[in-house]
Motif scaffolding. Structure first.
Motif, PDB file in Angstrom:
ATOM      1  N   ILE A   1     -13.287   5.220   6.132  1.00  0.00           N
ATOM      2  CA  ILE A   1     -13.377   4.994   7.579  1.00  0.00           C
ATOM      3  C   ILE A   1     -13.838   6.291   8.244  1.00  0.00           C
ATOM      4  O   ILE A   1     -13.233   7.345   8.017  1.00  0.00           O
ATOM      5  N   PRO A   2     -14.911   6.247   9.059  1.00  0.00           N
ATOM      6  CA  PRO A   2     -15.301   7.456   9.793  1.00  0.00           C
ATOM      7  C   PRO A   2     -14.140   7.903  10.679  1.00  0.00           C
ATOM      8  O   PRO A   2     -13.556   7.074  11.387  1.00  0.00           O
TER       9      PRO A   2
ATOM     10  N   TRP B   1       0.822  -1.209   0.000  1.00  0.00           N
ATOM     11  CA  TRP B   1       0.000   0.000   0.000  1.00  0.00           C
ATOM     12  C   TRP B   1       0.859   1.265   0.000  1.00  0.00           C
ATOM     13  O   TRP B   1       0.588   2.208  -0.744  1.00  0.00           O
ATOM     14  N   VAL B   2       1.884   1.301   0.851  1.00  0.00           N
ATOM     15  CA  VAL B   2       2.755   2.483   0.893  1.00  0.00           C
ATOM     16  C   VAL B   2       3.422   2.678  -0.468  1.00  0.00           C
ATOM     17  O   VAL B   2       3.516   3.802  -0.969  1.00  0.00           O
TER      18      VAL B   2
ATOM     19  N   ALA C   1      -3.479   8.666  -3.039  1.00  0.00           N
ATOM     20  CA  ALA C   1      -3.929   9.835  -2.281  1.00  0.00           C
ATOM     21  C   ALA C   1      -4.777   9.427  -1.081  1.00  0.00           C
ATOM     22  O   ALA C   1      -5.384   8.352  -1.061  1.00  0.00           O
ATOM     23  N   VAL C   2      -4.804  10.304  -0.071  1.00  0.00           N
ATOM     24  CA  VAL C   2      -5.702  10.173   1.072  1.00  0.00           C
ATOM     25  C   VAL C   2      -6.592  11.412   1.079  1.00  0.00           C
ATOM     26  O   VAL C   2      -6.093  12.535   0.985  1.00  0.00           O
ATOM     27  N   ASP C   3      -7.896  11.201   1.148  1.00  0.00           N
ATOM     28  CA  ASP C   3      -8.831  12.329   1.183  1.00  0.00           C
ATOM     29  C   ASP C   3      -9.626  12.292   2.482  1.00  0.00           C
ATOM     30  O   ASP C   3      -9.919  11.213   2.998  1.00  0.00           O
TER      31      ASP C   3
ATOM     32  N   SER D   1      -9.272   6.345   0.879  1.00  0.00           N
ATOM     33  CA  SER D   1      -8.098   6.120   0.041  1.00  0.00           C
ATOM     34  C   SER D   1      -8.386   4.963  -0.913  1.00  0.00           C
ATOM     35  O   SER D   1      -8.928   3.931  -0.513  1.00  0.00           O
ATOM     36  N   ALA D   2      -8.018   5.163  -2.186  1.00  0.00           N
ATOM     37  CA  ALA D   2      -8.240   4.130  -3.214  1.00  0.00           C
ATOM     38  C   ALA D   2      -7.096   3.125  -3.164  1.00  0.00           C
ATOM     39  O   ALA D   2      -6.259   3.055  -4.065  1.00  0.00           O
ATOM     40  N   LEU D   3      -7.055   2.332  -2.100  1.00  0.00           N
ATOM     41  CA  LEU D   3      -5.966   1.375  -1.911  1.00  0.00           C
ATOM     42  C   LEU D   3      -6.032   0.270  -2.956  1.00  0.00           C
ATOM     43  O   LEU D   3      -7.128  -0.165  -3.338  1.00  0.00           O
ATOM     44  N   PRO D   4      -4.857  -0.207  -3.403  1.00  0.00           N
ATOM     45  CA  PRO D   4      -4.858  -1.375  -4.295  1.00  0.00           C
ATOM     46  C   PRO D   4      -5.610  -2.533  -3.623  1.00  0.00           C
ATOM     47  O   PRO D   4      -5.430  -2.782  -2.436  1.00  0.00           O
ATOM     48  N   GLY D   5      -6.489  -3.176  -4.363  1.00  0.00           N
ATOM     49  CA  GLY D   5      -7.245  -4.294  -3.807  1.00  0.00           C
ATOM     50  C   GLY D   5      -8.570  -3.886  -3.196  1.00  0.00           C
ATOM     51  O   GLY D   5      -9.337  -4.742  -2.749  1.00  0.00           O
TER      52      GLY D   5
END
Ligand SMILES: [Zn+2]
Length: 288
Positions: free
Chosen positions: A250-251, A217-218, A223-225, A241-245
């Motif tokens: 998350i609230p 992931w790193v 991006a993180v929104d 975040s549009a993480l691979p997989g």
């Protein structure tokens, strides 16, 4: 008591400086004052779920600078004003207004309506933001690593993975470039279908799987929104975040890096208590 409105908070868009007008001044403990502004960049600690602590910084009023000793969530029902753990209701309770309280040691030049400049220590904020993003990623990676250890259907996390973190979390503390999460492995978790045998027998292998997922992931540098449903303290906010997989949502009311490219590495250690009823995950992030 004069009308106090919900504080507009700008830490959620990453701001480390703001100006706002004093809308309320209350007595704190030991001669301290609690100053409420209509707008602030200061992130307060939430006494109900104190994962990310208060920002450090200063207040400047009429040319003089006051130390920001603490930043706390406060609430009023129009007649009483309560700070931190003295708040008698849950966040968002009807008829209550939730605000950010800036704790300072003097009431010199503090009058209603005065403009106050808030300056937040940017290095400390960056360290907490890195720690908070790392904490979320580690919890998602732990869910992945333990996904096959459930014997019953269980609620999924934002990526559709069995939510061990959500079911077992007892406490979470965000630190500078890291976090400590404590999970309860008790009877109620067993009842909900989690079989802890493999986790306890192969704790290091589980940690290695978490670390491999975190490295992927790193490495993606996505991006993180922070998606916001409003700009007040109690408006719902989501870490996304549009993480691979699988994308995650998350609230979260805290502060975060803007991209995983700001981090060079995240790793965890896992330690089970001797009686096997508690798991501690320590997460460390390295800035890129
Ligand atoms: Zn969070």
């Amino acid at each position: 008591m004069s009308e106090i409105t919900e504080t507009v908070v700008t830490f959620s868009v990453g701001d480390v400086a703001s100006t706002g007008r004093i809308v309320h001044i209350a007595d704190g403990t030991a001669g301290q004052k609690i100053v409420v502004l209509d707008t602030t960049a200061a992130h307060p600690v939430d006494s109900a779920w104190p994962d990310q602590g208060a920002d450090r910084g200063s207040l400047t009023v009429d040319g003089s600078t006051l130390a920001l000793l603490d930043v706390v969530v406060c609430a009023t029902d129009g007649s009483g004003f309560f700070a931190g753990s003295d708040i008698p209701v849950k966040k968002g309770a009807e008829g209550w207004t939730f605000v950010v309280g800036h704790v300072t040691e003097t009431d010199a030049a503090l009058t209603l309506g005065t403009e106050v400049a808030v300056e937040i220590d940017p290095a400390y904020r960056r360290a907490l933001s890195a720690g908070h993003t790392a904490c979320h990623l580690a919890s998602l990676a732990l869910n992945v690593a333990l996904a096959d250890d459930w014997t019953k259907a269980v609620a999924a996390d934002g990526r559709g993975v069995a939510n061990f973190d959500g079911e077992a979390i007892a406490s979470s503390r965000i630190e500078e470039f890291g976090s400590t999460d404590v999970y309860r492995l008790g009877k109620s978790l067993k009842k909900r279908g989690f079989d802890k045998a493999r986790l306890l027998a192969e704790t290091d292998a589980v940690a290695a799987a978490v670390n491999a997922q975190l490295a992927e992931w790193v490495g993606s540098g996505v991006a993180v929104d922070i998606r916001r449903e409003g700009d007040t303290l109690i408006a719902r906010r989501f870490w996304e975040s549009a993480l691979p997989g699988g994308a995650a949502s998350i609230p979260c009311g805290g502060t975060h890096v803007r991209s995983l490219s700001e981090l060079a590495a995240i790793s965890v250690t896992l330690d089970a208590s001797e009686d096997g009823t508690e798991l501690t995950m320590r997460t460390t992030a390295v800035a890129s």
